[in-house]
Design a protein around this motif. Structure first.
Motif, PDB file in Angstrom:
ATOM      1  N   LEU A 108       0.841  -1.183   0.000  1.00 13.34           N
ATOM      2  CA  LEU A 108       0.000   0.000   0.000  1.00 13.34           C
ATOM      3  C   LEU A 108       0.881   1.239   0.000  1.00 13.34           C
ATOM      4  CD1 LEU A 108      -3.095   0.608   0.341  1.00 13.34           C
ATOM      5  CD2 LEU A 108      -2.567   1.036   2.733  1.00 13.34           C
ATOM      6  N   HIS A 109       0.623   2.147  -0.950  1.00 15.15           N
ATOM      7  CA  HIS A 109       1.414   3.371  -1.010  1.00 15.15           C
ATOM      8  C   HIS A 109       0.581   4.526  -0.506  1.00 15.15           C
ATOM      9  CE1 HIS A 109       4.555   1.461  -3.389  1.00 15.15           C
ATOM     10  NE2 HIS A 109       3.573   0.834  -4.003  1.00 15.15           N
ATOM     11  N   SER A 110       1.140   5.312   0.435  1.00 17.09           N
ATOM     12  CA  SER A 110       0.349   6.432   0.934  1.00 17.09           C
ATOM     13  C   SER A 110       1.240   7.661   1.112  1.00 17.09           C
ATOM     14  CB  SER A 110      -0.323   6.064   2.251  1.00 17.09           C
ATOM     15  OG  SER A 110       0.659   5.631   3.167  1.00 17.09           O
ATOM     16  N   VAL A 111       0.602   8.822   1.186  1.00 16.47           N
ATOM     17  CA  VAL A 111       1.339  10.069   1.405  1.00 16.47           C
ATOM     18  C   VAL A 111       0.849  10.683   2.705  1.00 16.47           C
ATOM     19  CG1 VAL A 111       1.752  10.537  -1.027  1.00 16.47           C
ATOM     20  CG2 VAL A 111      -0.356  11.327   0.043  1.00 16.47           C
ATOM     21  N   LEU A 134      -7.440  10.783  -4.613  1.00 16.65           N
ATOM     22  CA  LEU A 134      -7.879   9.741  -3.684  1.00 16.65           C
ATOM     23  C   LEU A 134      -6.712   9.136  -2.919  1.00 16.65           C
ATOM     24  CD1 LEU A 134     -10.859   7.834  -5.261  1.00 16.65           C
ATOM     25  CD2 LEU A 134     -10.707   8.865  -3.019  1.00 16.65           C
ATOM     26  N   LEU A 135      -5.531   9.191  -3.530  1.00 19.85           N
ATOM     27  CA  LEU A 135      -4.341   8.720  -2.817  1.00 19.85           C
ATOM     28  C   LEU A 135      -4.178   9.525  -1.528  1.00 19.85           C
ATOM     29  CD1 LEU A 135      -1.407   7.375  -2.741  1.00 19.85           C
ATOM     30  CD2 LEU A 135      -0.685   9.497  -3.824  1.00 19.85           C
ATOM     31  N   ALA A 136      -4.360  10.837  -1.669  1.00 16.93           N
ATOM     32  CA  ALA A 136      -4.188  11.687  -0.497  1.00 16.93           C
ATOM     33  C   ALA A 136      -5.367  11.576   0.453  1.00 16.93           C
ATOM     34  CB  ALA A 136      -4.019  13.137  -0.943  1.00 16.93           C
ATOM     35  N   ILE A 168      -3.000   3.795  -1.942  1.00 20.90           N
ATOM     36  CA  ILE A 168      -3.404   3.113  -3.170  1.00 20.90           C
ATOM     37  C   ILE A 168      -2.531   1.889  -3.374  1.00 20.90           C
ATOM     38  CG2 ILE A 168      -2.959   3.347  -5.629  1.00 20.90           C
ATOM     39  CD1 ILE A 168      -4.668   5.677  -5.741  1.00 20.90           C
ATOM     40  N   GLN A 169      -3.181   0.828  -3.880  1.00 23.43           N
ATOM     41  CA  GLN A 169      -2.452  -0.397  -4.171  1.00 23.43           C
ATOM     42  C   GLN A 169      -2.415  -0.598  -5.673  1.00 23.43           C
ATOM     43  OE1 GLN A 169      -4.607  -3.105  -1.664  1.00 23.43           O
ATOM     44  NE2 GLN A 169      -2.764  -4.377  -1.498  1.00 23.43           N
TER      45      GLN A 169
END
Ligand SMILES: Nc1ncnc2c1ncn2[C@@H]1O[C@H](COP(=O)(O)OP(=O)(O)OP(=O)(O)O)[C@@H](O)[C@H]1O
Ligand SMILES: [Mg+2]
Lengths: 375, 312, 260
Positions: B131-134, B231-233, B238-239
């Motif tokens: 999962l990548h997030s900021v 939506l990532l933020a 996001i995967q």
């Protein structure tokens, strides 16, 4: 039969060479399906097993398994093809396969019914599902139908996950027994499947079902029902003006397609000894559609050819490891650019002309050949 | 309840943006873009990469001016540009050829599926499954801040809307407005609307079909990508593998609203966002099943969706 | 002669537009009745209402005293009210003969299961459909192109194919929407003869919409005139030619002469 008054001012009907020829082809049709069937049976039940028997024993199981998969997938893809025959793009076959697999597994494990019975049972259950779902959604056309069937696959998975009492939820059903022998009057009509031989026996079973499927489909397409379906594919309004019951004639092929999906699912459940919510996914549904398109939607054997080519390609690409899907996608795109109408759309005559024409461009002396050979 | 409504509006705005891109591509080319969800994911991951790593030798914190961090908007715009270029390339190199050469309109569906596989595979190879997030854009939560200001409004205790979400929601709304205005008042926008309505007539009137189809595809892809960034933020992250599921969501929206119609996409997005938000608080896991059943019933009564042309 | 079809106060609205407005008339058995009117008068819509391809906004249609509006189109066709299409609507990828054979659907005696397994009755049906299709094709002068793809036919022959499909259903009333469009004068006159001989020899009732006035005057027993969705006149060709309202409607809206 009504008689028509003869039209006063008409030239007498003349038949050209061409119509004579096509008549001949139409009338001589009944012989080649038999030849084809016999040929296919020999190939599938003798030649291929013989070939596999000559391989290293530890490899044989895998090869049987891969052929079995091709058979199963092409059964499901044949259903998708049939729905296309009434002009609907069905990207929901994975859902029906999943339902079929679960019906077979649940009935075997929870109700202790013989595997052999669960195959038709799964098919029939899927027909019921097909009626309930198909009746409302078959009114949709074009992309609308494609989209809703695509969602269907995801929904099937959700159903499995949300009713764990029946389906065991995410853990799936893992203790499916191997099919037992069936005897009738002391004769063993179906042998017992054991850990050693089940790969081979499942191969024979699936191939048998596949041949049956395509024979049934061939019969369907060449019967009056097939013609009616084709009329639906091309113009529903016109068909209904001719008195065709659209609701019924859409539902019948769709239900047959669901039956095929269910049977393929049940077979898969047997082959793999276990089922889980992700044995058939959206990607499978999309793949069935790809097989049909790649093989060619215009021909009944399109789904078979497409499955063989794409699935074998996929199997070979396992060598690419992590890059398998990437190469597969690239290959698909390239194929799509070269033969957008599918393999079965290629006519040998056309290819010959192309090649000769292409050679002819380099060596002008050959240029006249294709023109003289034409038609 | 406020929470449910606000959540619904919030995801509705994001969903509308996804659906707008999909419906634009569909309306212009009659192509069902299977890869739309994957484009969305790609946009999100491009944003993630830039926010986290900057541009190669320029570190991400180089974009902090007067104490305000501009890296996110810059990343968002870059994601939009990357996707626009990708969309234009897809259209020009792939879809155009297949449309020209194939006997059936539906063949493009196959190509779209293949491009979806391609993006799926590439994303998984590059970014893996994690999962990548900021980090959150700004701090603070509205309920606690507003209570002293508006004592009359009875915020329930459970209500919480962080400022960064509010900000992203506003950006999404502004983007929807910009898109609608662009389609209505700019030259390319009008040309695209004419194309979507009647390809032949538009061609006769001198609209450059090839060019605007390409622009349309690029804009559609760009919307998907920028929504991915938003939506990532907004969500936990996001995967690389969630593209397919997002495509399916987008399909539901445009079926609900009517394929090929701007208004339909917006309506579909908001309705679905609201239904999910309400559903999750009452039905839990069964929400998606119920939504699907409702959709089938609705479509059997109104096959063209809320605002669609019959058999658009 | 007995009345076979009755159109009672039929209306159809599209949003604000009233395409057909309170139209009534009756059709007698064995009659050739033409519906004429300027473009957009609502003729095709009226046909769709009669054949139940579209629900009426108000009013109804009865066939042999039985209400048919509101039924599914294929049921109306089964009862014997069959329409052809104004546009050249065909099955593109079928041959002409195949198309006509498919159109025999309503005459089938075997059921679908029977057709699948090729029962005796089904095979008999197929044989008779083939023969009948050949007869129909010969009658409509299409034999030479029986094995041609329908999409390759020239325009005039497509119209004939449309009529062939209509005939194959063995209708009681045939609704022909602009059957002579795209035909030259000679072809039209032959087609007029054909339609008349169908009526004379088979007792077919024909309802047709046509813009070709000489043909209409020649073929019709009676004429109904529509303008802006309303019936403005009804009568024999002579009466219609002299009707001031009709002349007014044609001269007022279009440059089409009524062919006097
Ligand atoms: N499905 C529809 N939706 C909206 N309006 C329609 C529809 N069908 C027809 N109309 C309108 O109804 C009116 C009557 O149309 P109709 O096709 O019945 O005319 P017509 O008399 O057959 O004309 P023509 O001689 O050109 O064939 C027209 O103004 C047309 O625009
Ligand atoms: Mg008309």
């Amino acid at each position: 039969m009504e008689r028509f008054p003869s039209n006063p001012n008409l030239p007498s009907p003349q038949r050209g060479n061409l119509s004579n020829l096509s008549r001949f082809v139409q009338e001589s049709r009944p012989t080649w399906p038999w030849l084809g069937t016999v040929f296919a049976l020999i190939l599938l039940f003798f030649v291929i097993p013989d070939f596999i028997a000559s391989m290293r024993p530890e490899k044989q199981g895998l090869i049987y398994y891969q052929f079995t998969q091709i058979a199963l997938l092409s059964i499901a893809a044949a259903g998708v093809w049939l729905t296309f025959y009434i002009g609907r793009i069905n990207i929901g076959q994975g859902a029906l396969c999943l339902v079929g697999a679960y019906v077979s597994a649940i009935v075997q494990v929870k109700l202790d019914v013989s595997y052999w019975l669960t195959i038709p049972l799964a098919g029939i259950f899927c027909v019921l599902v097909g009626i309930v779902i198909g009746w409302p959604i078959l009114r949709l056309r074009g992309v609308y139908f494609a989209m809703i069937t695509l969602i269907l696959t995801e929904v099937a998975k959700l159903v499995v996950l949300n009713f764990p009492i029946v389906t065991n939820g995410a853990r799936g059903i893992t203790n499916i027994p191997l099919p037992e022998a069936v005897t009738l009057f002391g004769f063993t009509i179906l042998p017992e499947f054991t850990a050693d031989n089940n790969r081979m026996y499942f191969y024979f079973l699936s191939m048998f079902v596949m041949v049956l499927t395509f024979i049934a489909l061939f019969r369907l397409v060449h019967s009056r029902i097939g013609r009616l379906c084709k009329s639906l594919q091309q113009n529903e309004e016109l068909a209904s003006s001719l008195g065709v019951n659209l609701v019924l004639l859409r539902l019948i092929p769709f239900c047959i397609s669901c039956f095929m999906g269910g049977v393929a699912g049940a077979l898969a459940a047997g082959v793999q000894h276990n089922v889980g919510p992700s044995i058939f996914t959206v990607q499978d549904s999309v793949n069935y559609m790809l097989y049909c398109f790649m093989g060619g939607l215009g021909n009944l054997f399109g789904p078979l050819v497409g499955t063989v080519i794409l699935r074998m390609g996929w199997n070979y690409l396992t060598a690419a490891g992590d890059y398998q899907l990437l190469f597969y996608a690239i290959a698909l795109i390239i194929l799509m650019l070269i033969i957008p109408n599918g393999v079965m759309s290629l006519s040998p005559v056309r290819i010959y002309q192309r090649v000769v024409g292409w050679l002819g461009n380099r060596r002008p002396t050959l240029n006249t050949v294709p023109h003289n050979r034409k038609s | 309840m406020e929470q449910v409504v606000v959540n619904g509006l919030f995801s509705g705005a994001q969903y509308s943006l996804i659906a707008l891109g999909l419906t634009l591509i569909f309306g212009l080319m009659n192509v069902l873009n299977f890869a739309h969800g994957q484009m969305y994911v790609l946009g999100g991951l491009v944003t993630y990469t830039i926010v986290t790593f900057g541009f190669g030798f320029i570190p991400p914190d180089a974009f902090t001016i007067f104490g305000i961090d501009f890296i996110f908007p810059i990343a968002l715009i870059c994601a939009g540009m990357v996707l626009a270029i990708l969309g234009a390339l897809f259209e020009k190199l792939l879809f155009r050829t297949v449309i020209r050469r194939s006997k059936r309109d539906e063949s493009t569906m196959l190509l779209a599926a293949a491009t979806a596989f391609l993006l799926d595979a590439s994303l998984l190879l590059i970014f893996g499954e994690k999962l990548h997030s900021v980090p959150d854009l700004v701090d603070g939560i509205i309920s606690t801040d507003l209570e002293p200001v508006f004592p009359a409004i009875p915020f329930s205790d459970s209500f919480n809307l962080p400022y960064y979400k509010l900000l992203l929601g506003v950006i999404a709304f502004v983007m929807i407005l910009l898109f609608v205005a662009g389609m209505r008042f700019t030259r390319p926008g009008r040309a695209m609307r004419a194309l979507a309505q009647d390809r032949m007539a538009a061609q006769l009137m001198g609209v450059n079909v090839g060019r605007y189809t390409m622009i349309g595809f690029a804009v559609g892809a760009m919307l998907a990508g920028m929504t991915g960034g938003l939506l990532l933020a907004a969500s936990g992250g996001i995967q690389a593998t969630e593209g397919g599921a997002k495509s399916i969501l987008a399909f539901e929206m445009i079926m609900l609203g009517g394929a090929g119609v701007t208004g339909g996409a917006i309506a579909g997005g908001f309705i679905l966002g609201m239904m999910q938000s309400v559903g999750h608080s009452f039905l839990g896991n069964f929400t998606d099943l119920v939504i699907f059943a409702a959709l089938v019933v609705f479509l059997s009564i109104r096959p063209q969706g809320l605002m669609g042309k019959p058999w658009g | 002669m007995e009345t076979i079809l009755e159109v009672n106060e039929v209306s159809r609205k599209f949003g604000g537009l009233v395409a057909v407005n309170g139209v009534s008339f009756t059709v007698k058995k064995g009659e050739i009745l033409s519906v004429i009117g300027p473009n957009g008068a609502g003729k095709s819509t009226l046909f769709k209402l009669i054949s139940s391809f579209m629900p009426t906004s108000s009013g109804n249609v009865t066939f042999r005293k039985e209400r048919i509006s509101g039924l599914a189109p294929h049921i109306v066709a089964r009862k014997g009210v069959v329409r052809t299409f104004q546009e050249t609507t065909i099955f593109r990828n079928m041959t002409v003969r195949e198309t006509v054979i498919v159109a025999h659907h309503l005459r089938s005696r075997a059921n679908l299961v029977g057709y699948y397994f090729g029962t005796h009755l089904a095979r008999k049906d197929e044989r008779e459909f083939g023969e009948s299709a050949d007869e129909i094709l010969a009658f409509l002068n299409l034999t030479a192109m029986a094995h041609e793809q329908a999409s390759n036919l020239p325009h005039g022959h497509l119209r004939a194919l449309g009529i062939a499909m209509g005939l194959a259903t063995n209708p009681v009333i045939l609704l022909l929407d602009e059957p002579f469009a795209g035909m030259n004068h000679e072809e039209t006159m032959r087609a007029v003869e054909m339609v008349r001989s169908l009526r004379d020899n088979r007792g077919l009732t024909v309802l047709l919409v046509e813009h070709d006035m000489p043909a209409v005057m020649k073929i019709s027993d009676r004429i109904v005139v529509l303008n802006f969705g309303q019936k403005i006149a009804e009568g024999t060709p002579q009466e219609i030619q002299q009707n001031p309202a009709v002349i007014e409607a044609y001269l007022g809206t279009a440059d089409e002469s009524i062919g006097i």
